[in-house]
Motif scaffolding. Structure first.
Motif, PDB file in Angstrom:
ATOM      1  N   SER A  11       0.845  -1.195   0.000  1.00 65.72           N
ATOM      2  CA  SER A  11       0.000   0.000   0.000  1.00 65.72           C
ATOM      3  C   SER A  11       0.876   1.239   0.000  1.00 65.72           C
ATOM      4  CB  SER A  11      -0.885   0.026   1.255  1.00 65.72           C
ATOM      5  OG  SER A  11      -0.100   0.306   2.394  1.00 65.72           O
ATOM      6  N   ARG A  13       0.233   5.236   1.331  1.00 65.89           N
ATOM      7  CA  ARG A  13      -0.691   6.213   1.916  1.00 65.89           C
ATOM      8  C   ARG A  13      -0.053   7.605   1.817  1.00 65.89           C
ATOM      9  NH1 ARG A  13      -4.113   5.517   6.709  1.00 65.89           N
ATOM     10  NH2 ARG A  13      -3.181   3.470   6.866  1.00 65.89           N
ATOM     11  N   GLN A  45       3.868   8.074  -8.909  1.00 64.25           N
ATOM     12  CA  GLN A  45       2.608   7.456  -8.494  1.00 64.25           C
ATOM     13  C   GLN A  45       2.421   6.054  -9.085  1.00 64.25           C
ATOM     14  OE1 GLN A  45      -0.835   9.853  -9.288  1.00 64.25           O
ATOM     15  NE2 GLN A  45      -1.720   9.404  -7.295  1.00 64.25           N
ATOM     16  N   GLN A  49       2.001   1.298  -6.735  1.00 62.50           N
ATOM     17  CA  GLN A  49       0.684   0.675  -6.860  1.00 62.50           C
ATOM     18  C   GLN A  49       0.770  -0.733  -6.272  1.00 62.50           C
ATOM     19  OE1 GLN A  49      -2.149   2.235  -8.135  1.00 62.50           O
ATOM     20  NE2 GLN A  49      -0.787   4.002  -8.035  1.00 62.50           N
ATOM     21  N   ALA A  50      -0.284  -1.122  -5.558  1.00 62.60           N
ATOM     22  CA  ALA A  50      -0.286  -2.430  -4.887  1.00 62.60           C
ATOM     23  C   ALA A  50       0.037  -3.544  -5.877  1.00 62.60           C
ATOM     24  CB  ALA A  50      -1.646  -2.674  -4.248  1.00 62.60           C
ATOM     25  N   LEU A  73      11.416   0.330  -9.721  1.00 63.22           N
ATOM     26  CA  LEU A  73      10.423  -0.645 -10.186  1.00 63.22           C
ATOM     27  C   LEU A  73      11.104  -1.840 -10.842  1.00 63.22           C
ATOM     28  CD1 LEU A  73       7.274  -0.996 -10.546  1.00 63.22           C
ATOM     29  CD2 LEU A  73       7.600  -0.101 -12.829  1.00 63.22           C
ATOM     30  N   THR A  74      10.741  -3.034 -10.397  1.00 60.54           N
ATOM     31  CA  THR A  74      11.301  -4.232 -11.040  1.00 60.54           C
ATOM     32  C   THR A  74      10.223  -5.008 -11.798  1.00 60.54           C
ATOM     33  OG1 THR A  74      10.994  -5.432  -8.965  1.00 60.54           O
ATOM     34  CG2 THR A  74      13.198  -4.551  -9.397  1.00 60.54           C
ATOM     35  N   ALA A  76       6.135  -4.319 -13.086  1.00 61.25           N
ATOM     36  CA  ALA A  76       4.915  -3.506 -13.116  1.00 61.25           C
ATOM     37  C   ALA A  76       3.710  -4.429 -13.226  1.00 61.25           C
ATOM     38  CB  ALA A  76       4.963  -2.546 -14.290  1.00 61.25           C
ATOM     39  N   ALA A  78       0.642  -4.185 -11.381  1.00 64.97           N
ATOM     40  CA  ALA A  78      -0.687  -3.562 -11.266  1.00 64.97           C
ATOM     41  C   ALA A  78      -1.237  -3.160 -12.628  1.00 64.97           C
ATOM     42  CB  ALA A  78      -0.602  -2.351 -10.336  1.00 64.97           C
ATOM     43  N   ALA A  79      -0.379  -2.539 -13.452  1.00 65.34           N
ATOM     44  CA  ALA A  79      -0.842  -2.043 -14.754  1.00 65.34           C
ATOM     45  C   ALA A  79      -1.372  -3.173 -15.628  1.00 65.34           C
ATOM     46  CB  ALA A  79       0.295  -1.330 -15.468  1.00 65.34           C
ATOM     47  N   GLU A  80      -0.810  -4.363 -15.425  1.00 66.97           N
ATOM     48  CA  GLU A  80      -1.188  -5.506 -16.253  1.00 66.97           C
ATOM     49  C   GLU A  80      -2.638  -5.930 -16.026  1.00 66.97           C
ATOM     50  OE1 GLU A  80       0.893  -9.785 -17.031  1.00 66.97           O
ATOM     51  OE2 GLU A  80       2.049  -8.224 -16.031  1.00 66.97           O
ATOM     52  N   TRP A  81      -3.137  -5.718 -14.797  1.00 67.50           N
ATOM     53  CA  TRP A  81      -4.457  -6.241 -14.459  1.00 67.50           C
ATOM     54  C   TRP A  81      -5.508  -5.165 -14.213  1.00 67.50           C
ATOM     55  CZ3 TRP A  81      -4.282 -10.778 -16.179  1.00 67.50           C
ATOM     56  CH2 TRP A  81      -3.136 -11.546 -16.053  1.00 67.50           C
ATOM     57  N   LEU A  82      -5.194  -3.915 -14.574  1.00 62.12           N
ATOM     58  CA  LEU A  82      -6.130  -2.821 -14.305  1.00 62.12           C
ATOM     59  C   LEU A  82      -7.478  -3.022 -15.002  1.00 62.12           C
ATOM     60  CD1 LEU A  82      -3.980   0.456 -14.398  1.00 62.12           C
ATOM     61  CD2 LEU A  82      -4.903  -0.738 -12.419  1.00 62.12           C
ATOM     62  N   LEU A  88      -7.900  -7.918 -10.657  1.00 62.72           N
ATOM     63  CA  LEU A  88      -7.476  -6.716  -9.922  1.00 62.72           C
ATOM     64  C   LEU A  88      -7.960  -6.802  -8.472  1.00 62.72           C
ATOM     65  CD1 LEU A  88      -6.103  -3.906 -10.181  1.00 62.72           C
ATOM     66  CD2 LEU A  88      -8.352  -2.957 -10.617  1.00 62.72           C
ATOM     67  N   GLU A  99      -1.041  -6.957   4.291  1.00 57.35           N
ATOM     68  CA  GLU A  99      -0.751  -5.756   5.080  1.00 57.35           C
ATOM     69  C   GLU A  99      -1.455  -5.791   6.435  1.00 57.35           C
ATOM     70  OE1 GLU A  99      -1.981  -1.952   3.575  1.00 57.35           O
ATOM     71  OE2 GLU A  99      -0.639  -0.931   4.959  1.00 57.35           O
TER      72      GLU A  99
ATOM     73  N   LEU B 113      -7.582   2.465   2.653  1.00 58.27           N
ATOM     74  CA  LEU B 113      -6.582   3.062   3.543  1.00 58.27           C
ATOM     75  C   LEU B 113      -7.055   4.388   4.114  1.00 58.27           C
ATOM     76  CD1 LEU B 113      -3.126   2.521   1.864  1.00 58.27           C
ATOM     77  CD2 LEU B 113      -3.984   1.524   3.955  1.00 58.27           C
ATOM     78  N   VAL B 146      -4.621   1.495  -9.087  1.00 59.94           N
ATOM     79  CA  VAL B 146      -5.395   0.366  -8.561  1.00 59.94           C
ATOM     80  C   VAL B 146      -6.704   0.880  -7.951  1.00 59.94           C
ATOM     81  CG1 VAL B 146      -5.439  -1.455  -6.823  1.00 59.94           C
ATOM     82  CG2 VAL B 146      -3.400  -1.123  -8.226  1.00 59.94           C
ATOM     83  N   GLN B 149      -9.098   2.280 -10.803  1.00 61.49           N
ATOM     84  CA  GLN B 149      -9.722   1.247 -11.628  1.00 61.49           C
ATOM     85  C   GLN B 149     -10.642   0.340 -10.802  1.00 61.49           C
ATOM     86  OE1 GLN B 149      -9.646   1.267 -15.086  1.00 61.49           O
ATOM     87  NE2 GLN B 149      -8.860   3.237 -14.409  1.00 61.49           N
ATOM     88  N   HIS B 153     -14.466  -0.295 -11.839  1.00 63.18           N
ATOM     89  CA  HIS B 153     -15.130  -1.602 -11.945  1.00 63.18           C
ATOM     90  C   HIS B 153     -16.356  -1.653 -11.037  1.00 63.18           C
ATOM     91  CE1 HIS B 153     -12.003  -2.950 -14.497  1.00 63.18           C
ATOM     92  NE2 HIS B 153     -11.079  -3.028 -13.566  1.00 63.18           N
ATOM     93  N   ASP B 184       7.459   0.597 -17.290  1.00 64.38           N
ATOM     94  CA  ASP B 184       7.042  -0.725 -17.785  1.00 64.38           C
ATOM     95  C   ASP B 184       5.522  -0.874 -17.791  1.00 64.38           C
ATOM     96  OD1 ASP B 184       9.700  -0.923 -17.543  1.00 64.38           O
ATOM     97  OD2 ASP B 184       9.731  -2.603 -16.143  1.00 64.38           O
ATOM     98  N   GLY B 185       4.875  -0.332 -16.749  1.00 65.33           N
ATOM     99  CA  GLY B 185       3.421  -0.471 -16.626  1.00 65.33           C
ATOM    100  C   GLY B 185       2.689   0.201 -17.771  1.00 65.33           C
ATOM    101  N   SER B 188       3.256  -1.780 -21.004  1.00 63.06           N
ATOM    102  CA  SER B 188       2.484  -3.023 -21.121  1.00 63.06           C
ATOM    103  C   SER B 188       1.006  -2.704 -21.324  1.00 63.06           C
ATOM    104  CB  SER B 188       2.710  -3.935 -19.907  1.00 63.06           C
ATOM    105  OG  SER B 188       2.061  -3.448 -18.790  1.00 63.06           O
ATOM    106  N   LYS B 192      -1.234  -3.846 -24.545  1.00 67.02           N
ATOM    107  CA  LYS B 192      -2.503  -4.573 -24.422  1.00 67.02           C
ATOM    108  C   LYS B 192      -3.617  -3.855 -25.180  1.00 67.02           C
ATOM    109  CE  LYS B 192      -3.727  -6.875 -20.528  1.00 67.02           C
ATOM    110  NZ  LYS B 192      -3.949  -7.012 -19.073  1.00 67.02           N
TER     111      LYS B 192
END
Lengths: 252, 197
Positions: A11, A13, A45, A49-50, A73-74, A76, A78-82, A88, A99, B113, B146, B149, B153, B184-185, B188, B192
């Protein structure tokens, strides 16, 4: 104090106008928070992302200070599943549960690896089962593991069909016949040896699994929390239920 | 003006976004030096704004009239509603002049949060608006985060029974963006959402 470790963002905050307090699940330092100066900025930002994987360096003058993170960042994730509501929700729930349930600064390297494996497998068809297994592993790591090796009533190793809500031990089909309304259904995918499961597996296995782990998480992990079960997990459960209802209505 | 008045002014200005005590002191000194040209008009403008600005009961926009000029404008396309998180996002969309429909301001995003749940957002108002015959499409323009989005949803689920088309803004490469500099985000997401040309 200074260390560098791999971590997963649980997370972020907002703290003040420009900074964020980031909670990471790290490989060797457990759940660890730190301040990221400038982390609320537009450029940073996307990083916090979680679910995202980071390589983090933590610095503080004393060990018990909050300290500052510098993250790179190693992965990414979150962006893949938005665009995928269910996945998500699963990713958010896993991060929120980790957490809320894990104590700070207590290493859980096994759980970290399993969370990485869960995130890597989000694209698989059986990712929801993997989620329930991850929650089972979380309970085990925290010392509240379910004992699904044999029937608590008869000692039988086969036809395990239920779990006792009190002891967390498995109960066989015949052993739990008289108490079935008070017991949790045990989905076969939670057993190391699925052949030991009773053949009464229904289409609600995922929902059953979530109900089972949810009960023990609520009792042992979130019972002492003012906020209770994380809303992200509640939303995942609601989505799974809605999916099952839609599946039933469509006759699938 | 007693010193306490100056201190109070500094303290209040220091609470504004982008200002700290140091910049607040500079601003206050500037105001005092330009009392006639700046301080008094600013004070009057603040008085008027505090008295007149209200939240539009239809869309949640801020204006001096209710309903706001966007909701009241008959030339706007009432069949499309663009859902944004905050009024600042509405203003950003208006600056582009690319959208001629109407808006709906949620007032934030779902954020466990920060203790923001569905009941804290203006979702019921949106569902009621989307249920009107005139509305054909709802565009979800929440942030590509996150929380943003997840909110999109959730809103999409709530609008499920309204019989409207639900769409969302595309995610990807910004205008002027070079691949080498993108995270990267974003890359990708852009891959997509690729399209035929």
């Amino acid at each position: 104090m200074n260390w560098t470790d791999e971590g997963i963002v649980l997370s972020a905050r907002k703290h003040g106008e420009h900074s964020v307090i980031v909670n990471l699940l790290t490989a060797e330092h457990g759940r660890h928070a730190g301040l990221v100066r400038g982390g609320a900025g537009k450029r940073a930002q996307g990083l916090y992302q979680a679910g995202n994987g980071v390589r983090a360096t933590w610095r503080a003058r004393l060990e018990d200070h909050l300290g500052n993170y510098t993250c790179e960042l190693t992965r990414a994730v979150a962006a893949e599943w938005l665009d995928d509501p269910l996945r998500l929700a699963g990713l958010s729930a896993a991060c929120a549960v980790a957490e809320a349930a894990l104590p700070e600064r207590e290493p859980h390297p096994g759980l970290y690896r399993r969370l990485i494996a869960f995130i890597d497998g989000l694209g698989d068809a059986d990712w929801l089962e993997a989620y329930v297994r991850w929650e089972r592993d979380l309970l085990t790591d925290m010392g509240f593991g379910l004992d699904l090796s044999a029937c608590a009533a008869t000692g039988a190793l086969e036809e395990l069909a239920y779990v006792s809500p009190r002891s967390g031990r498995a109960v066989s089909l015949s052993g739990g016949a008289d108490y079935r309304d008070k017991l949790f259904a045990l989905p076969a995918f939670l057993l190391d040896d699925p052949a030991a499961a009773a053949s009464n597996e229904s289409g609600t296995a995922i929902a059953d699994g979530l109900r089972l782990t949810g009960h023990f998480l609520e009792q042992y992990a979130f019972g002492h929390h003012r906020s209770g079960v994380p809303p992200a997990r509640t939303r995942l459960v609601a989505r799974v239920k809605a999916m099952h209802t839609a599946h039933t209505i469509s006759g699938g | 003006m007693a010193t306490t008045d100056i201190d109070r002014l500094i303290q209040l200005l220091a609470k504004l976004p982008g200002l700290g005590p140091r910049s607040a002191r500079r601003a206050v000194l500037h105001l005092i030096k330009n009392k006639e040209a700046l301080m008094i008009p600013l004070s009057r403008a603040l008085d008027l704004a505090a008295e007149n600005i209200r939240t539009c009961a239809v869309c949640g926009n801020l204006d001096v009239v209710d309903p706001c000029p966007i909701c009241a404008d008959p030339r706007r396309d009432g069949s499309v509603i663009c859902v944004v998180e905050e009024v600042a996002d509405l203003w950003a969309m208006e600056r582009t002049a690319a959208f001629r429909g109407r808006y709906h301001v949620l007032g934030g995003v779902l954020s466990p949060l920060d203790g923001v749940g569905p009941e804290d957002l203006n979702i019921d108002g949106l569902v009621a608006r989307a249920g009107q015959d005139e509305v054909k499409e709802v565009i979800l323009a929440t942030a590509a985060t996150v929380d943003g989005q997840t909110t999109a949803h959730y809103v999409s689920d709530r609008l499920g029974d309204c019989g409207v088309k639900i769409s969302a803004l595309a995610h990807g490469i910004p205008v002027g963006g070079e691949l080498d500099y993108l995270d990267d985000g974003t890359l990708s997401a852009a891959l997509k959402a690729r399209r035929s040309i």
